[in-house]
Scaffold this active site. Structure first.
Site, PDB file in Angstrom:
ATOM      1  N   SER A 167       0.861  -1.181   0.000  1.00 19.83           N
ATOM      2  CA  SER A 167       0.000   0.000   0.000  1.00 19.83           C
ATOM      3  C   SER A 167       0.891   1.222   0.000  1.00 19.83           C
ATOM      4  O   SER A 167       2.065   1.159   0.409  1.00 19.83           O
ATOM      5  CB  SER A 167      -0.880   0.006   1.252  1.00 19.83           C
ATOM      6  OG  SER A 167      -1.521   1.263   1.442  1.00 19.83           O
ATOM      7  N   TYR A 187      -1.714  -1.039  10.657  1.00 18.40           N
ATOM      8  CA  TYR A 187      -1.807  -1.315   9.218  1.00 18.40           C
ATOM      9  C   TYR A 187      -0.601  -0.723   8.493  1.00 18.40           C
ATOM     10  O   TYR A 187       0.040  -1.398   7.674  1.00 18.40           O
ATOM     11  CB  TYR A 187      -3.105  -0.738   8.665  1.00 18.40           C
ATOM     12  CG  TYR A 187      -3.268  -0.915   7.174  1.00 18.40           C
ATOM     13  CD1 TYR A 187      -3.700  -2.120   6.640  1.00 18.40           C
ATOM     14  CD2 TYR A 187      -2.996   0.136   6.293  1.00 18.40           C
ATOM     15  CE1 TYR A 187      -3.852  -2.285   5.270  1.00 18.40           C
ATOM     16  CE2 TYR A 187      -3.152  -0.019   4.926  1.00 18.40           C
ATOM     17  CZ  TYR A 187      -3.572  -1.232   4.419  1.00 18.40           C
ATOM     18  OH  TYR A 187      -3.715  -1.392   3.065  1.00 18.40           O
TER      19      TYR A 187
END
Length: 281
Positions: A138, A151
């Protein structure tokens, strides 16, 4: 040319929906033999049936089961040409509000499973001097976003893992790519607003980028492509200036503001049940 993907054996974790399903669809259309692994076997079989792909049950947090899953693919098809480590979750909360169980779940799914899948792929591909490992990280692996500290930590780790493995495999014939999307409009992004500097991507946009790097391998795969130059530019700014820019563009609130959104309730509940192997330890 797309022809070289025809007949390739491609494994996609978390392939029942979202980015995984879109990638399975794109590769199936190009003639690849796609095997979807997903915790939700019903959804995976439905997706596979629609695409002419295969579906096998997979809990990526069950390490022995993950290895057995890859063994079964090889038993059926003789080899694995491409492994796409796509399975991942993104629970949102301020770190002090996050339970230890949620932290462990993200570490097991987003990081440990990617490490294990990558290692297994290396063992299987290096002797053949051929193969491609695609790790879906990401843009959060290049920056920090409030409301998603763990995350971000897992995605930073996936980027670092991929960087190191890329160097370990130099000259081996095995390629490594790290895919770093911004906001992708899947269930994972429920309740998130739009960023000001770039539009959110669709799962098909990410799938197209993955197909492109399988055709012509490269390490850094940003979706949209503008994220790469933007990341380099902001990296040149002094910290205070970069943080001021983030606050001005409200990038610092993009994830945090969605943490308690009712629109995320269904996703958060599903994510909380997504790692039975980890919970059983």
């Amino acid at each position: 040319m797309a022809e070289h993907l025809a007949g390739k054996v491609v494994v996609i974790t978390g392939g029942g929906q979202g980015i995984g399903a879109a990638t399975a669809s794109a590769l199936s259309r190009l003639g690849a033999l796609v095997v979807i692994g997903d915790l939700d076997q019903v959804r995976a079989e439905k997706t596979a049936g629609e695409l002419g792909a295969e579906a096998l049950p997979l809990d990526v947090t069950d390490i022995r089961g993950f290895t057995g899953f890859l063994d079964e693919v090889e038993r059926r098809h003789g080899r694995i040409d491409v492994l796409i480590n796509n399975a991942g979750i993104m629970p949102l909360a301020a770190l002090e509000e996050e339970s230890d169980a949620t932290t462990r779940r993200q570490l097991e799914i987003n990081l440990h499973a990617v490490i294990h899948g990558t290692r297994e792929a290396m063992k299987r591909m290096r002797p053949r001097r051929s193969g491609h490992i695609v790790n879906v990280a990401s843009f959060a692996g290049k920056a920090g976003f409030p409301g998603a500290a763990t995350y971000c930590a897992t995605k930073h780790a996936v980027v670092g893992l991929s960087e190191a493995v890329h160097l370990e495999l130099h000259g081996s014939g095995v390629h490594v790519s790290c895919v770093m999307p911004a906001i992708v409009r899947t269930e994972l992004a429920s309740g998130l607003g739009e960023a000001k500097l770039f539009k959110s991507a669709s799962p098909e946009n990410v799938a197209d980028a993955i197909v492109a790097t399988l055709r012509k391998p490269k390490f850094d795969v940003f979706v949209p492509r503008s994220l790469g130059p933007m990341g380099k530019l902001t990296g040149l700014l002094p910290r205070r200036a970069a943080e001021l820019l983030a606050r001005t563009l409200k990038a610092d609130q993009l994830l945090a503001s969605a943490a308690h959104s009712p629109a995320r309730a269904a996703y958060e509940a599903r994510a909380a049940e997504s790692a039975p192997g980890a919970a059983a330890e």
